[in-house]
Design a protein around this motif. Structure first.
Motif, PDB file in Angstrom:
ATOM      1  N   TYR A  39      40.012  27.047  43.978  1.00 19.27           N
ATOM      2  CA  TYR A  39      39.388  27.800  44.851  1.00 19.27           C
ATOM      3  C   TYR A  39      38.054  28.070  44.745  1.00 19.27           C
ATOM      4  O   TYR A  39      37.039  27.872  45.333  1.00 19.27           O
ATOM      5  N   ALA A  40      38.240  29.086  43.726  1.00 18.51           N
ATOM      6  CA  ALA A  40      37.098  29.920  43.210  1.00 18.51           C
ATOM      7  C   ALA A  40      35.826  28.957  42.791  1.00 18.51           C
ATOM      8  O   ALA A  40      34.562  29.135  42.995  1.00 18.51           O
ATOM      9  N   ILE A  41      36.378  27.990  42.040  1.00 18.62           N
ATOM     10  CA  ILE A  41      35.192  27.049  41.337  1.00 18.62           C
ATOM     11  C   ILE A  41      34.725  26.188  42.216  1.00 18.62           C
ATOM     12  O   ILE A  41      33.210  25.898  42.323  1.00 18.62           O
ATOM     13  N   LEU A  42      35.694  25.556  43.186  1.00 18.50           N
ATOM     14  CA  LEU A  42      35.008  24.265  43.792  1.00 18.50           C
ATOM     15  C   LEU A  42      34.626  24.797  45.351  1.00 18.50           C
ATOM     16  O   LEU A  42      33.697  24.373  46.067  1.00 18.50           O
ATOM     17  N   GLY A  43      35.090  25.866  45.830  1.00 15.83           N
ATOM     18  CA  GLY A  43      34.684  26.341  47.117  1.00 15.83           C
ATOM     19  C   GLY A  43      33.777  27.565  47.234  1.00 15.83           C
ATOM     20  O   GLY A  43      33.055  27.431  48.194  1.00 15.83           O
ATOM     21  N   GLY A  44      33.649  28.305  46.244  1.00 20.18           N
ATOM     22  CA  GLY A  44      32.850  29.316  46.328  1.00 20.18           C
ATOM     23  C   GLY A  44      33.406  30.610  47.293  1.00 20.18           C
ATOM     24  O   GLY A  44      34.520  30.555  47.822  1.00 20.18           O
ATOM     25  N   PHE A  48      43.555  36.277  43.224  1.00 19.18           N
ATOM     26  CA  PHE A  48      42.998  35.870  42.130  1.00 19.18           C
ATOM     27  C   PHE A  48      41.798  35.421  42.101  1.00 19.18           C
ATOM     28  O   PHE A  48      40.816  35.469  41.403  1.00 19.18           O
ATOM     29  N   ASN A  49      41.420  34.316  42.999  1.00 20.01           N
ATOM     30  CA  ASN A  49      40.214  33.688  43.212  1.00 20.01           C
ATOM     31  C   ASN A  49      39.026  34.526  43.547  1.00 20.01           C
ATOM     32  O   ASN A  49      37.802  34.161  43.290  1.00 20.01           O
ATOM     33  N   SER A  50      39.223  35.723  44.376  1.00 19.53           N
ATOM     34  CA  SER A  50      38.425  36.656  44.586  1.00 19.53           C
ATOM     35  C   SER A  50      37.828  37.299  43.560  1.00 19.53           C
ATOM     36  O   SER A  50      36.660  37.694  43.359  1.00 19.53           O
ATOM     37  N   LEU A  51      38.739  37.691  42.728  1.00 11.24           N
ATOM     38  CA  LEU A  51      38.480  38.419  41.402  1.00 11.24           C
ATOM     39  C   LEU A  51      37.735  37.466  40.507  1.00 11.24           C
ATOM     40  O   LEU A  51      36.779  37.885  39.912  1.00 11.24           O
ATOM     41  N   LEU A  52      38.192  36.217  40.482  1.00  8.88           N
ATOM     42  CA  LEU A  52      37.449  35.330  39.565  1.00  8.88           C
ATOM     43  C   LEU A  52      36.031  35.373  40.177  1.00  8.88           C
ATOM     44  O   LEU A  52      34.823  35.206  39.250  1.00  8.88           O
ATOM     45  N   ASN A  53      35.870  35.035  41.606  1.00  9.65           N
ATOM     46  CA  ASN A  53      34.421  34.794  42.037  1.00  9.65           C
ATOM     47  C   ASN A  53      33.607  35.940  41.795  1.00  9.65           C
ATOM     48  O   ASN A  53      32.301  35.930  41.313  1.00  9.65           O
ATOM     49  N   SER A  93      29.156  29.677  36.046  1.00  2.00           N
ATOM     50  CA  SER A  93      30.107  30.267  36.687  1.00  2.00           C
ATOM     51  C   SER A  93      31.498  29.793  36.492  1.00  2.00           C
ATOM     52  O   SER A  93      32.269  30.140  36.219  1.00  2.00           O
ATOM     53  N   THR A  94      31.299  28.217  36.524  1.00  3.14           N
ATOM     54  CA  THR A  94      32.750  27.602  36.308  1.00  3.14           C
ATOM     55  C   THR A  94      33.243  27.856  35.175  1.00  3.14           C
ATOM     56  O   THR A  94      34.510  28.133  34.700  1.00  3.14           O
ATOM     57  N   THR A 138      40.407  32.755  33.279  1.00  6.86           N
ATOM     58  CA  THR A 138      41.734  32.621  33.860  1.00  6.86           C
ATOM     59  C   THR A 138      42.575  32.249  32.605  1.00  6.86           C
ATOM     60  O   THR A 138      43.927  32.664  32.841  1.00  6.86           O
ATOM     61  N   VAL A 139      42.226  31.745  31.665  1.00  2.00           N
ATOM     62  CA  VAL A 139      42.912  31.575  30.294  1.00  2.00           C
ATOM     63  C   VAL A 139      43.520  32.947  29.817  1.00  2.00           C
ATOM     64  O   VAL A 139      44.558  33.170  29.380  1.00  2.00           O
ATOM     65  N   ALA A 140      42.389  33.910  29.837  1.00  2.00           N
ATOM     66  CA  ALA A 140      42.728  35.159  29.143  1.00  2.00           C
ATOM     67  C   ALA A 140      43.733  35.822  30.192  1.00  2.00           C
ATOM     68  O   ALA A 140      44.816  36.485  29.713  1.00  2.00           O
ATOM     69  N   ALA A 141      43.723  35.640  31.386  1.00  2.00           N
ATOM     70  CA  ALA A 141      44.667  36.318  32.494  1.00  2.00           C
ATOM     71  C   ALA A 141      46.177  35.694  32.075  1.00  2.00           C
ATOM     72  O   ALA A 141      47.182  36.494  31.886  1.00  2.00           O
ATOM     73  N   LEU A 142      46.235  34.559  32.077  1.00  2.00           N
ATOM     74  CA  LEU A 142      47.642  33.706  31.956  1.00  2.00           C
ATOM     75  C   LEU A 142      48.003  34.180  30.464  1.00  2.00           C
ATOM     76  O   LEU A 142      49.032  34.813  30.189  1.00  2.00           O
ATOM     77  N   ALA A 143      47.483  34.418  29.463  1.00  2.00           N
ATOM     78  CA  ALA A 143      47.911  35.002  28.205  1.00  2.00           C
ATOM     79  C   ALA A 143      48.376  36.336  28.174  1.00  2.00           C
ATOM     80  O   ALA A 143      49.335  36.753  27.518  1.00  2.00           O
TER      81      ALA A 143
END
Length: 493
Positions: free
Chosen positions: A176-181, A336-341, A366-367, A374-379
Motif C-alpha cells: 500500500y505504502a509503496i505502490l499507492g502513496g 503500518f503503511n502510514s508509519l512507513l510513508n 522511498s521504496t 519493513t524487514v527491521a520491524a518484522l525482526a
C-alpha cells in the motif's frame, strides 16, 4: 482449531473490497486531473495537496486507531485508559489552530522542515528525523505488526504462527505504502475507518448485552474508576503534568499524523478534517477502547492483551466476526503503511536529498527505504511478545524521543536567538536523561516517579539545559517570541 470458512470468506471478501474501492477512488482522482509530479518530494509525500477534509479526518483517525489502542487499551481491562483518548482532543485542537497554520505558511513537507527554517540550519532537522525514524523502526512498526497479529490469532482461535500473520500484514502494508502513496493510504483509511468504528460500536453493544448491561457487579471498583490511584496506569495528577505534553508531541509534531493534515489543499480544509477527527475521538473512540475490556474481565478474568480478540470471537456471529477482522486488519495495515510513508518522507527529504543526492529519484529511494524498515520491524516483533501490556510499554518507551523532540519545537516556536547546537545538545541530553530513568533509576527504585510525570521533568529539564548551553557555551541570550507569528526563512544556500 480449524478456521471457520464463513469468517475467512467474509474477511478476505471485505479486505479485497476495500482495496478495490481505494483503487477506484485513487484512479478516479487522477483521471479528473489531480496531477502529481512523481519525483517532487512535496507532491509525492503530500498527495499533491489534494486530500479533502473527510479523507484527512478518516486518515488521522485510523492511522492512530489500531490494535495498540483496541487490543492494548482493552487489554488493561479498566475504564481509566479512556483518558488517553479524551486528552487527545486537546492535542488535535492545538494541531489545528497552532501548528497547522505555521506548517502551511512555511510550505513544509515534513514537520522537521520547520526546525530548519527556525534555526537556520539543516543538522537539527536531520537529528530530529533520525529520532523519529528510530522510534518507528524500534517501537511503532513492530508493535503494530504484533498487536494486529495477536488480535487475529486470538479472535480466530487459530494455531497459525503469529510471525506468519505478521508477515502478511508487513507485505500488504508495505505494498500500500509503496505502490499507492499517501493518497491510497488516506482513502483506504477512510473506507476502513467507517467500517471499523461502526462494527466496534456493535461489539460494545453485544458485549454489554452479554452481561445484561451490567459491568459493575463483580468488577473491582478500581477498574471502573476514572480517577487513577498512585499505582494505576494513569495516576490522576499525571493529567496535569506529562499527559498534555505527550498529546502535543503526538498530534502536532509527529510526521505520521501531521502529514495527513498537511496534504489538504488549504489551512481551512485541514482544520475541518482535524476537527472532525477530534469529534470522533471524543464521542466514539473512548467507549470502544475500554468497555469491551471491562466486559472481558467480568467474563474471563484478567487476561491482559488477549481480552479484546477473545471477546470479539465469542460474541460475534461468524459473518460479523469475519467482517470485524477485516476492519481490524485494515486498521493494522493503515497504521503500518502510514508509519512507513511518513518515515520514508523523513528519510528522503531530510536525509537523502540533503546529505547524499539532491536530485534523488523519490519513488525509488522511498521504496528501498520502506522495504528496509519493513524487514527491521518484522525482526523485532518477537520482542513485543514478552510485554505484559502492549499499550503501557509503548507509552513508557514514548518518552525516549517525544519529550526531547518536543523541546526542540518549543525552543523554535517560543524563543528567539537560540543556537541550533544548543537545541541539539538539549535533545541529546533529554534522550539520555529519560533513558537513564527508564533503564536504571526507575528499575533500581532510585526514582519511583510515574513515567508520565518524568516525561514532564524531561521536557522542562531539556528546555532549561538547552537555554543554559545557549547562554554559557555560545554566549547567546534567548528571548521570548511574544506576539510573533512568522518563522524565519531558511537562508539561501
Amino acid at each position: 482449531m480449524a478456521l471457520d470458512p464463513i469468517q475467512i470468506g467474509v474477511f478476505f471478501g471485505l479486505t479485497a473490497l476495500i482495496g478495490l474501492l481505494t483503487w477506484w477512488q485513487c484512479s478516479g482522482g487522477r483521471a479528473r486531473g489531480s496531477a502529481i509530479e512523481e519525483n517532487s518530494a512535496h507532491d509525492y509525500f503530500l498527495a499533491g495537496n489534494g486530500l479533502p477534509w473527510f479523507f484527512v479526518a478518516g486518515s488521522i483517525t485510523l492511522t492512530n486507531l489500531s490494535t495498540d489502542q483496541l487490543v492494548g487499551m482493552n487489554g488493561n481491562q479498566m475504564l481509566l485508559l479512556a483518558w488517553w483518548e479524551l486528552a487527545a482532543v486537546a492535542g488535535l485542537f492545538i494541531l489545528a489552530f497552532v501548528f497547522i497554520p505555521v506548517y502551511y505558511r512555511n510550505n513544509c513537507t515534513t514537520t522537521t522542515e520547520l526546525l530548519e527554517r527556525r534555526y537556520n540550519n539543516p543538522h537539527i532537522r536531520a537529528l530530529i528525523s533520525i529520532i523519529f525514524m528510530l522510534g518507528s523502526a524500534l517501537i511503532f512498526l513492530p508493535a503494530a505488526l504484533y498487536g494486529g497479529s495477536l488480535f487475529m490469532k486470538t479472535m480466530f482461535n487459530t494455531d497459525v504462527p503469529l510471525m506468519l500473520i505478521a508477515l502478511f500484514f508487513a507485505v500488504v502494508g508495505a505494498a500500500y505504502a509503496i505502490l499507492g502513496g499517501l493518497r491510497a493510504v488516506a482513502v483506504s483509511d477512510t473506507f476502513s475507518g467507517i467500517g471499523l468504528l461502526s462494527l466496534a460500536l456493535v461489539v460494545v453493544y453485544l458485549a454489554l448485552k452479554a452481561v445484561d448491561f451490567d459491568i459493575v457487579t463483580g468488577v473491582p471498583v478500581e477498574r471502573l474508576s476514572m480517577v487513577g490511584g498512585p499505582d494505576s496506569p494513569i495516576p490522576w495528577p499525571t493529567l496535569l503534568t506529562g499527559m498534555i505534553l505527550i498529546q502535543v508531541y503526538y498530534w502536532s509534531t509527529n510526521q505520521t499524523i501531521t502529514q495527513r493534515a498537511m496534504a489538504a489543499p488549504s489551512i481551512r480544509e485541514a482544520q475541518k478534517g482535524i476537527m472532525a477527527a477530534a469529534a470522533i475521538r471524543l464521542l466514539i473512540v473512548p467507549v470502544i477502547v475500554v468497555v469491551p475490556g471491562v466486559v472481558a474481565f467480568k467474563l474471563y478474568g484478567d487476561i491482559n492483551d488477549a481480552a479484546f480478540g477473545t471477546l470479539v470471537g465469542d460474541i460475534l456471529p461468524p459473518y460479523l466476526s469475519g467482517a470485524f477482522a477485516a476492519m481490524m486488519a485494515a486498521a493494522v495495515l493503515t497504521t503500518f503503511n502510514s508509519l512507513l510513508n511518513s518515515v520514508a518522507a523523513l528519510y528522503v527529504v531530510d536525509i537523502h536529498q540533503r546529505y547524499i543526492n539532491p536530485d534523488v529519484n523519490v519513488p525509488r529511494v522511498s521504496t528501498i527505504f520502506s522495504l528496509v524498515m519493513t524487514v527491521a520491524a518484522l525482526a523485532l516483533v518477537p520482542v513485543y511478545q514478552n510485554a505484559e501490556s502492549l499499550i503501557n510499554l509503548l507509552q513508557e518507551l514514548y518518552g525516549l524521543g517525544s519529550m526531547p523532540v518536543l523541546s526542540a519545537f518549543a525552543l523554535a516556536l517560543l524563543f528567539n536567538n537560540v543556537d541550533y547546537r544548543a537545541a541539539m545538545a538539549g535533545v541529546v541530553f533529554g534522550v539520555g536523561l529519560y533513558a537513564l530513568y527508564t533503564f536504571w533509576l526507575n528499575d533500581a527504585g532510585i526514582i519511583t516517579m510515574h513515567y508520565i510525570h518524568f516525561m514532564a521533568v524531561t521536557f522542562f529539564s531539556t528546555v532549561a539545559f538547552a537555554l543554559g548551553v545557549n547562554r554559557i557555551v555560545f554566549g547567546k541570550s534567548a528571548s521570548l517570541r511574544l506576539g510573533e507569528s512568522r518563522v524565519a526563512p531558511t537562508p539561501a544556500e
